[in-house]
Write a protein that holds these residues in place. Structure first.
Motif, PDB file in Angstrom:
ATOM      1  N   ASN A 123      85.019-109.750  31.640  1.00  0.00           N
ATOM      2  CA  ASN A 123      84.461-109.201  30.395  1.00  0.00           C
ATOM      3  C   ASN A 123      85.542-108.529  29.553  1.00  0.00           C
ATOM      4  O   ASN A 123      86.600-108.146  30.048  1.00  0.00           O
ATOM      5  N   TYR A 124      85.228-108.371  28.257  1.00  0.00           N
ATOM      6  CA  TYR A 124      86.220-107.853  27.312  1.00  0.00           C
ATOM      7  C   TYR A 124      86.533-106.374  27.545  1.00  0.00           C
ATOM      8  O   TYR A 124      87.660-105.922  27.370  1.00  0.00           O
ATOM      9  N   ALA A 125      85.521-105.609  27.957  1.00  0.00           N
ATOM     10  CA  ALA A 125      85.730-104.168  28.075  1.00  0.00           C
ATOM     11  C   ALA A 125      86.678-103.839  29.226  1.00  0.00           C
ATOM     12  O   ALA A 125      87.513-102.931  29.126  1.00  0.00           O
ATOM     13  N   THR A 126      86.565-104.587  30.318  1.00  0.00           N
ATOM     14  CA  THR A 126      87.475-104.364  31.438  1.00  0.00           C
ATOM     15  C   THR A 126      88.886-104.813  31.071  1.00  0.00           C
ATOM     16  O   THR A 126      89.870-104.162  31.422  1.00  0.00           O
ATOM     17  N   TYR A 129      90.291-102.141  29.108  1.00  0.00           N
ATOM     18  CA  TYR A 129      90.659-101.044  30.012  1.00  0.00           C
ATOM     19  C   TYR A 129      92.090-101.267  30.530  1.00  0.00           C
ATOM     20  O   TYR A 129      92.934-100.372  30.462  1.00  0.00           O
ATOM     21  N   TRP A 130      92.361-102.478  31.009  1.00  0.00           N
ATOM     22  CA  TRP A 130      93.712-102.764  31.502  1.00  0.00           C
ATOM     23  C   TRP A 130      94.713-102.778  30.345  1.00  0.00           C
ATOM     24  O   TRP A 130      95.894-102.485  30.528  1.00  0.00           O
ATOM     25  N   ARG A 132      94.639-100.630  27.954  1.00  0.00           N
ATOM     26  CA  ARG A 132      95.041 -99.222  27.802  1.00  0.00           C
ATOM     27  C   ARG A 132      96.010 -98.795  28.896  1.00  0.00           C
ATOM     28  O   ARG A 132      96.737 -97.823  28.759  1.00  0.00           O
ATOM     29  N   LYS A 133      96.016 -99.539  29.992  1.00  0.00           N
ATOM     30  CA  LYS A 133      96.978 -99.244  31.071  1.00  0.00           C
ATOM     31  C   LYS A 133      98.286 -99.994  30.844  1.00  0.00           C
ATOM     32  O   LYS A 133      99.182 -99.944  31.686  1.00  0.00           O
TER      33      LYS A 133
ATOM     34  N   ALA B  85      81.088-107.157  35.864  1.00  0.00           N
ATOM     35  CA  ALA B  85      80.238-107.316  34.682  1.00  0.00           C
ATOM     36  C   ALA B  85      80.716-108.455  33.794  1.00  0.00           C
ATOM     37  O   ALA B  85      81.908-108.755  33.730  1.00  0.00           O
ATOM     38  N   HIS B  86      79.773-109.086  33.133  1.00  0.00           N
ATOM     39  CA  HIS B  86      80.076-110.015  32.057  1.00  0.00           C
ATOM     40  C   HIS B  86      79.749-109.304  30.738  1.00  0.00           C
ATOM     41  O   HIS B  86      79.118-108.253  30.741  1.00  0.00           O
ATOM     42  N   ASN B  87      80.165-109.905  29.630  1.00  0.00           N
ATOM     43  CA  ASN B  87      79.976-109.260  28.319  1.00  0.00           C
ATOM     44  C   ASN B  87      78.549-108.749  28.137  1.00  0.00           C
ATOM     45  O   ASN B  87      78.323-107.643  27.662  1.00  0.00           O
ATOM     46  N   ILE B  90      77.352-105.232  29.487  1.00  0.00           N
ATOM     47  CA  ILE B  90      78.022-103.989  29.118  1.00  0.00           C
ATOM     48  C   ILE B  90      77.136-103.014  28.345  1.00  0.00           C
ATOM     49  O   ILE B  90      77.147-101.808  28.606  1.00  0.00           O
ATOM     50  N   ASP B 112      83.884-102.801  39.052  1.00  0.00           N
ATOM     51  CA  ASP B 112      84.449-103.173  37.758  1.00  0.00           C
ATOM     52  C   ASP B 112      84.936-101.936  37.002  1.00  0.00           C
ATOM     53  O   ASP B 112      84.166-100.999  36.776  1.00  0.00           O
ATOM     54  N   PRO B 113      86.203-101.925  36.582  1.00  0.00           N
ATOM     55  CA  PRO B 113      86.737-100.758  35.860  1.00  0.00           C
ATOM     56  C   PRO B 113      85.947-100.375  34.617  1.00  0.00           C
ATOM     57  O   PRO B 113      85.972 -99.210  34.227  1.00  0.00           O
ATOM     58  N   VAL B 114      85.223-101.308  33.998  1.00  0.00           N
ATOM     59  CA  VAL B 114      84.452-100.911  32.820  1.00  0.00           C
ATOM     60  C   VAL B 114      83.363 -99.912  33.229  1.00  0.00           C
ATOM     61  O   VAL B 114      83.042 -98.985  32.488  1.00  0.00           O
ATOM     62  N   ILE B 115      82.833-100.071  34.424  1.00  0.00           N
ATOM     63  CA  ILE B 115      81.808 -99.130  34.893  1.00  0.00           C
ATOM     64  C   ILE B 115      82.472 -97.828  35.355  1.00  0.00           C
ATOM     65  O   ILE B 115      81.959 -96.734  35.103  1.00  0.00           O
ATOM     66  N   ASP B 117      85.173 -96.521  34.120  1.00  0.00           N
ATOM     67  CA  ASP B 117      85.585 -95.850  32.899  1.00  0.00           C
ATOM     68  C   ASP B 117      84.389 -95.226  32.175  1.00  0.00           C
ATOM     69  O   ASP B 117      84.437 -94.083  31.719  1.00  0.00           O
ATOM     70  N   PHE B 144      96.589 -94.961  42.297  1.00  0.00           N
ATOM     71  CA  PHE B 144      96.194 -95.266  40.912  1.00  0.00           C
ATOM     72  C   PHE B 144      94.763 -94.810  40.654  1.00  0.00           C
ATOM     73  O   PHE B 144      94.464 -94.151  39.661  1.00  0.00           O
TER      74      PHE B 144
END
Lengths: 310, 444
Positions: A123-126, A129-130, A132-133, B85-87, B90, B112-115, B117, B144
């Motif tokens: 997904n785009y948000a993850t 996220y990377w 930003r890293k 997650a997929h788009n 979100i 998933d890092p989006v979750i 974050d 990390f």
């Protein structure tokens, strides 16, 4: 707008690197088996330098794959390797494990980072996220469909890379599954290789016409798709969407085949850049690829037109 | 395990004084059993973002009730929000996480890092634990995630005890490891067999366990070779069997062989409790949100006793064979120790046809016990009748076998069998029992 998308190919050897550049690749992905994952071939620092020299002379780029799932042991050699790559002038590093981020920050700050977690870059948000890293590119999961890719590209704060041709990994274990099976059979491996060159494959009981390549290396056991993605016919959709890099996966393929694939995609990308209004896919672009295609492996759209459930 | 050195902790100590026993709870009832039988914390799935789309999964109301129940025991409730997650997934994450926090969930388990974050930003009071789906194996990666603000990492199942010790040495953070139950034989999250075979997305809960299917192993024997390099083709041409006309593939099995499979034996670390504690693992996780009440209660009960026994007297600790016997009553696969001591080999995989069923059934639940008459009121959970041998077990050392004697319904009418689900039946028990003790019987 006139920026052409990059055509990226994996090379298995110094010779293949030259062949693929000749065929029209803009960039090559190579790497060291100690840190890479499912690389087409292993490149020493010396060979890496040679590829860089060859590529840079033509205005092409070379990226190093450091996509391994790292264990503590691998951390030791990582900073030195990253530093050396930086000094050689590598154009970017592919990573999945956050340990690589730390090494790049310390050893080669400023080096371009491409985030590639294979099937989990979904997904785009993850991806952001990377970003930003420190990542400036995301390599999208091959399990995404066309709709997901095209809707996500404008939402990315970084470049997108999509694999458009070749096989994909569908299962990766740290276990030595082929060797274990042979021991179970009471015929422990005859000393023969269980690696890429052996041509091992699996057939599932209810899918007799599909062959899934399987091999072992220092990262464990890898099972690969029974078909090869080939998106050439619909490449314009991805070009219109603004995907910045198209990857040709050359793993387990002869250089002559990979070169034919690069030529086909080169033709399409150039035709689109020359006149996107008049652009139309030409079936003849694929003739050479079809002639060299393993008859037992289907050329398919992968997941581009599939709806998955869960 | 002489190579394991006891980790030294300096500065702020994240390590829990006593390892947490973390159990799966597929639904509210299983949650109650897991907690009552001794889990310090349970992990559950909600309606969204979890990897067990086939499980019952909790509504927010059920979560609230589960949290209330657990609180009485001093236990915590975690929620697995461990999909990739997929788009389209979100948009709802923020609201979902706020709801989790609002109903009293202590932590979420996230891949998933989006979750990750979103949780850190939106619900700072909710702990974020990194899921095993991230396949975190090294201390630098653990470090990390600590810097990102995570108090706990669930390591990949591929880490050895030695590697865990190394990680604990470098990073002051809570470490959670799976210690019991079924295992992905792949790196978790790095398998799309289900996607390829059945169009089901394994990383969003659609896994159909294709790793346990049967496969045949072959070697390519086409004269042109497996389409690799010319040198390799030349090498291949040297083996005479490749030159047989018409032969394009060589089977690497005999007719009598078991087929190839990736299926792993299940993990069981009960015999290694001292090693797990000494190496500094903070949370011992049991797999199995899809498993039965009987399974969860039995497994939790066995580990609870082993951990308590070790903590009470590390020097004098002895593994009791009956704890292992108990586990085997719930096990539906052969067991092994995963990657903790070495890389699994052929003895750690299941090539033979699988014995699916656990040997024992949950027969009844104790609702009441009258110490004067020795009579118990049992809620039927499976058919039983006079003459059958049953076992009673529970979290407070209830453990005995007896034959079922006469049965009565609540009005005192004699019964020839307890054949109705949830029927309330009275019978005489040989030893004292307590509310929520279980009665099991061997499957016929």
């Amino acid at each position: 707008m006139n920026n052409k998308p990059e055509l990226l190919a994996t090379a298995a050897s110094l010779e293949e690197a030259g062949v693929l550049l000749d065929a029209g690749a803009d960039a090559l992905l190579i790497g060291d088996d100690r840190f890479g994952m499912r690389l087409a071939g292993h490149f020493s620092l010396e060979d890496t330098a040679a590829v860089l020299k060859m590529a840079h002379a033509r205005g092409c780029k070379v990226y190093a794959g450091l996509g391994g799932i790292m264990s503590n042991d691998q951390l030791e050699g990582l900073p030195g390797y990253v530093k050396a790559l930086g000094e050689l002038g590598i154009d970017g590093i592919e990573f999945g494990d956050p340990a690589v981020l730390a090494a790049v920050k310390q050893q080669a700050p400023g080096l371009k980072l491409h985030w590639n977690a294979e099937m989990t870059s979904t997904n785009y948000a993850t991806a952001n996220y990377w970003g930003r890293k420190g990542a400036s590119r995301v390599v999208l999961a091959r399990e995404l469909n066309m709709e997901e890719i095209t809707e996500m590209v404008p939402l990315l704060e970084m470049e997108a890379q999509v694999q458009v041709h070749g096989m994909t990994n569908i299962y990766h274990s740290k276990r030595k599954l082929v060797a274990s099976y042979m021991s179970h059979q009471g015929r422990p491996s005859d000393g023969g290789s269980l690696g890429k060159e052996r041509g091992l494959f699996l057939i599932e009981a209810e899918r007799q016409d599909e062959k899934f390549p399987i091999y072992e290396d220092e990262n464990g056991t890898h099972i690969m798709s029974s078909d090869d993605i080939c998106i050439l016919e619909d490449l314009h959709i991805l070009m219109e969407a603004g995907v910045q890099s198209f990857k040709i996966e050359g793993l387990l393929k002869p250089a002559v085949y990979n070169a034919a694939v690069v030529r086909a995609y080169r033709t399409a990308i150039d035709a689109f850049a020359a006149d996107r209004e008049q652009y139309a896919f030409d079936e003849s672009w694929l003739e050479e690829v079809r002639a060299l295609q393993d008859p037992e492996r289907e050329l398919s759209f992968g997941f581009f037109y599939k709806e998955q459930v869960y | 395990m002489s190579t394991i050195t006891k980790p030294q902790f300096k500065g702020k100590r994240y390590r829990l004084d006593k390892p947490e026993l973390l159990a799966p709870a597929g639904n509210l009832e299983k949650l109650k059993f897991a907690v009552h039988y001794g889990a310090d914390a349970v992990y559950i799935g909600g309606q969204k973002y979890g990897l067990r789309s086939g499980a019952d999964n909790f509504s927010f109301e059920e979560m609230r009730e589960g949290v209330e129940f657990a609180k009485k025991y001093g236990a915590k409730v975690f929620v697995a929000t461990n999909i990739y997650a997929h788009n389209e997934d979100i948009a709802g994450i923020e609201e979902y996480l706020r709801n989790l926090y609002e109903v009293g969930i202590s932590a979420i388990i996230v891949a998933d890092p989006v979750i990750v974050d979103t949780a850190l930003r939106v619900v700072p009071g909710l702990e974020v634990h990194l899921s095993t789906q991230q396949s975190t194996l090294n201390w630098q990666a653990v470090s990390f995630w600590k810097e990102e603000g995570l108090p706990r990492v669930v390591l990949g199942r591929e880490t050895s005890l030695e590697e865990i010790a190394e990680i604990k040495k470098h990073v002051d953070i809570e470490i959670e490891s799976f210690i019991h139950g079924a295992m992905c034989s792949s790196y978790s999250g790095r398998c799309t067999l289900s996607n390829h075979f059945t169009d089901r997305d394994s990383n969003r809960g659609g896994c159909c366990q294709s790793c346990r299917w049967k496969y045949d192993l072959f070697e390519d024997a086409r004269p042109e070779g497996p389409w690799v390099s010319e040198e390799e083709q030349a090498e291949a041409a040297k083996s005479p069997e490749r030159l047989l006309p018409g032969v394009t593939q060589l089977p690497l099995y005999q007719p009598e062989d078991n087929p190839f499979t990736m299926g792993s034996k299940d993990l069981c670390m009960l015999e290694s409790i001292p090693d797990l504690i000494e190496v500094g693992i903070d949370s011992f996780k049991i797999e199995g949100r899809m498993k039965s009440i009987h399974y969860v209660a039995t497994v939790v009960n066995a580990y609870r006793q082993a951990i308590d026994s070790y903590m009470a007297d590390p020097e004098g600790y002895v593994l009791k064979p009956e704890w292992l016997d108990e586990l085997n009553k719930a096990a539906n696969r052969p067991l092994n120790t995963g990657f903790f001591y070495d890389t699994p080999d052929h003895e750690d995989h299941i090539y033979e046809p699988e014995e699916k069923a656990a040997p024992y059934d949950f027969a009844g639940l104790v609702l009441e016990y009258d110490a004067e008459t020795g009579m118990a009121l049992i809620q039927q959970r499976n058919h039983f009748k006079p003459g059958q041998e049953v076992e009673f077990f529970g979290p407070n050392n209830t453990f005995f076998k007896q034959a079922v004697g006469e049965l009565w319904d609540e009005e005192g009418n004699p019964l020839d069998a307890a054949r109705h689900p949830l029927q309330r039946v009275r019978l005489k028990v040989d030893q004292p029992v307590a509310y929520f003790d279980m009665m099991r019987k061997r499957k016929s």
